[in-house]
Structure formats: C-alpha cells, structure tokens
Motif scaffolding. Structure first.
Motif, short mmCIF file in Angstrom:
data_model
loop_
_atom_site.label_atom_id
_atom_site.label_comp_id
_atom_site.label_asym_id
_atom_site.label_seq_id
_atom_site.Cartn_x
_atom_site.Cartn_y
_atom_site.Cartn_z
N PRO A 38 0.67 -1.13 0.17
CA PRO A 38 -0.18 0.00 -0.13
C PRO A 38 0.82 1.34 -0.02
CG PRO A 38 -0.06 -1.11 2.12
CD PRO A 38 0.67 -1.82 1.45
N GLN A 39 0.13 2.42 -0.56
CA GLN A 39 0.91 3.71 -0.60
C GLN A 39 0.95 4.27 0.86
OE1 GLN A 39 -1.04 5.75 -3.93
NE2 GLN A 39 0.79 6.72 -4.24
N ARG A 40 1.82 5.08 1.17
CA ARG A 40 1.93 5.95 2.25
C ARG A 40 1.56 7.42 1.98
NH1 ARG A 40 2.78 2.88 7.23
NH2 ARG A 40 3.94 1.05 6.80
N VAL A 41 0.41 7.73 2.70
CA VAL A 41 0.24 9.35 2.36
C VAL A 41 0.15 9.78 3.97
CG1 VAL A 41 -1.41 10.97 1.74
CG2 VAL A 41 -1.06 8.72 0.41
N SER A 42 1.26 10.65 4.30
CA SER A 42 1.23 11.15 5.82
C SER A 42 1.17 9.96 6.61
CB SER A 42 0.12 12.03 6.01
OG SER A 42 0.01 13.26 4.99
N GLY A 43 1.99 9.01 6.35
CA GLY A 43 2.01 7.89 7.23
C GLY A 43 0.82 6.79 7.25
N THR A 44 -0.31 7.39 6.45
CA THR A 44 -1.42 6.35 6.55
C THR A 44 -1.19 5.39 5.39
OG1 THR A 44 -2.76 8.26 7.37
CG2 THR A 44 -3.90 6.36 6.36
N ARG A 45 -1.59 4.24 5.51
CA ARG A 45 -1.77 3.26 4.37
C ARG A 45 -2.75 3.51 3.55
NH1 ARG A 45 0.40 0.59 9.15
NH2 ARG A 45 2.15 -0.97 8.52
N ILE A 46 -2.68 3.48 2.25
CA ILE A 46 -3.68 3.66 1.37
C ILE A 46 -3.75 2.49 0.34
CG2 ILE A 46 -4.70 4.99 -0.45
CD1 ILE A 46 -4.76 6.39 2.18
N TYR A 47 -4.78 1.80 0.22
CA TYR A 47 -4.96 0.52 -0.69
C TYR A 47 -5.41 0.85 -1.93
CZ TYR A 47 -3.37 -1.70 3.54
OH TYR A 47 -2.74 -2.10 4.61
N SER A 48 -4.75 0.57 -3.12
CA SER A 48 -5.31 0.51 -4.24
C SER A 48 -6.33 -0.55 -4.91
CB SER A 48 -4.19 0.74 -5.24
OG SER A 48 -3.42 -0.47 -5.36
N ARG A 49 -6.77 -0.36 -5.83
CA ARG A 49 -7.43 -1.68 -6.70
C ARG A 49 -6.66 -2.70 -6.61
NH1 ARG A 49 -10.70 0.60 -11.69
NH2 ARG A 49 -10.82 2.57 -10.97
#
Length: 132
Positions: A38-49
């Motif tokens: 998952p990507q990290r945006v400001s330390g938050t995990r962001i899950y893609s399709r």
C-alpha cells in the motif's frame, strides 16, 4: 485508472480490513511479507485496486490451504506474465498436488473417525454394563 491515483478506489486500512473480513494486523502481516504494497500518505496506508485484488487472491489461497511462500510464487508469476500462462500452469500443478495431499488426509481422517467411533461404542457399552 492508475493504481496510484488517489481516486475513490483508494481506501484506508480500517475500511479494507472490514471489506475483506480480516484484521488490520493481517493486512500489516501481508505487507511485511511483501505480498501487498500500500502507498503511504502522511504515514497512513492507502490501498489501491491492485492491493485489494492481491488481497483477495491471498485470502483465497489461504482458504485453499496454500502457504505464504506458495501464494507469493503465484503473485510473482502474475506480475511477470501478463498473459497469465505461466501462473495458470504453475497453479494447475500446485492444485493437483494439493488435491493428492487432501485426499490422503481425507483417508487418514476417515480411518481416525472410524477408530474413534469404535472406541466410543466400546466405552458406552462398558458404562452401560456398570463397569469402568
């Protein structure tokens, strides 16, 4: 749509965990083992399709009794072969092996269940006769 586009298909760890019926800890485990990224945006995990699709494959593999190593092999083949020919061929081999293993386990389980039923009957008979 690009996998790294922060559009509506990107979800946070809590939402993904709820959607997939797993814990956040499980998602972190699969990330730590390199199965999802998952990507990290400001330390938050962001899950893609893509992450969601990989998680669905991982969970299916786990339900079918495949190890993390085997699941990683399937995912690696998927990433390398856009035609999926190698992945499907490898999957077919592994599935056939798993069927053989499970049938052997089934025979062993049936034998064990039969023995336990016999012990149960003998123990019940002993108790009904008043012996111990």
């Amino acid at each position: 749509m690009d996998d790294h586009d922060p559009g509506p298909m990107h979800k946070g760890i809590q939402e993904v965990a709820e959607m997939l019926g797993v814990t956040q800890r499980a998602l972190r485990f699969y990330e730590d083992n390199g199965l999802i990224s998952p990507q990290r945006v400001s330390g938050t995990r962001i899950y893609s399709r893509r992450d969601m699709g990989r998680m669905q494959l991982i969970l299916r593999g786990k339900r079918l009794g495949f190890s993390i190593r085997e699941i990683r092999e399937f995912l690696d083949l998927y990433d390398r072969d856009p035609t999926q020919h190698d992945q499907i061929s490898h999957l077919l081999t592994r599935v056939r092996e798993k069927i053989v293993d499970l049938k052997a386990q089934q025979v062993a389980l049936e034998k064990t269940i039969g023995e336990l039923i016999q012990i149960e009957a003998e123990a019940a008979e002993q108790l009904s006769k008043g012996g111990a």
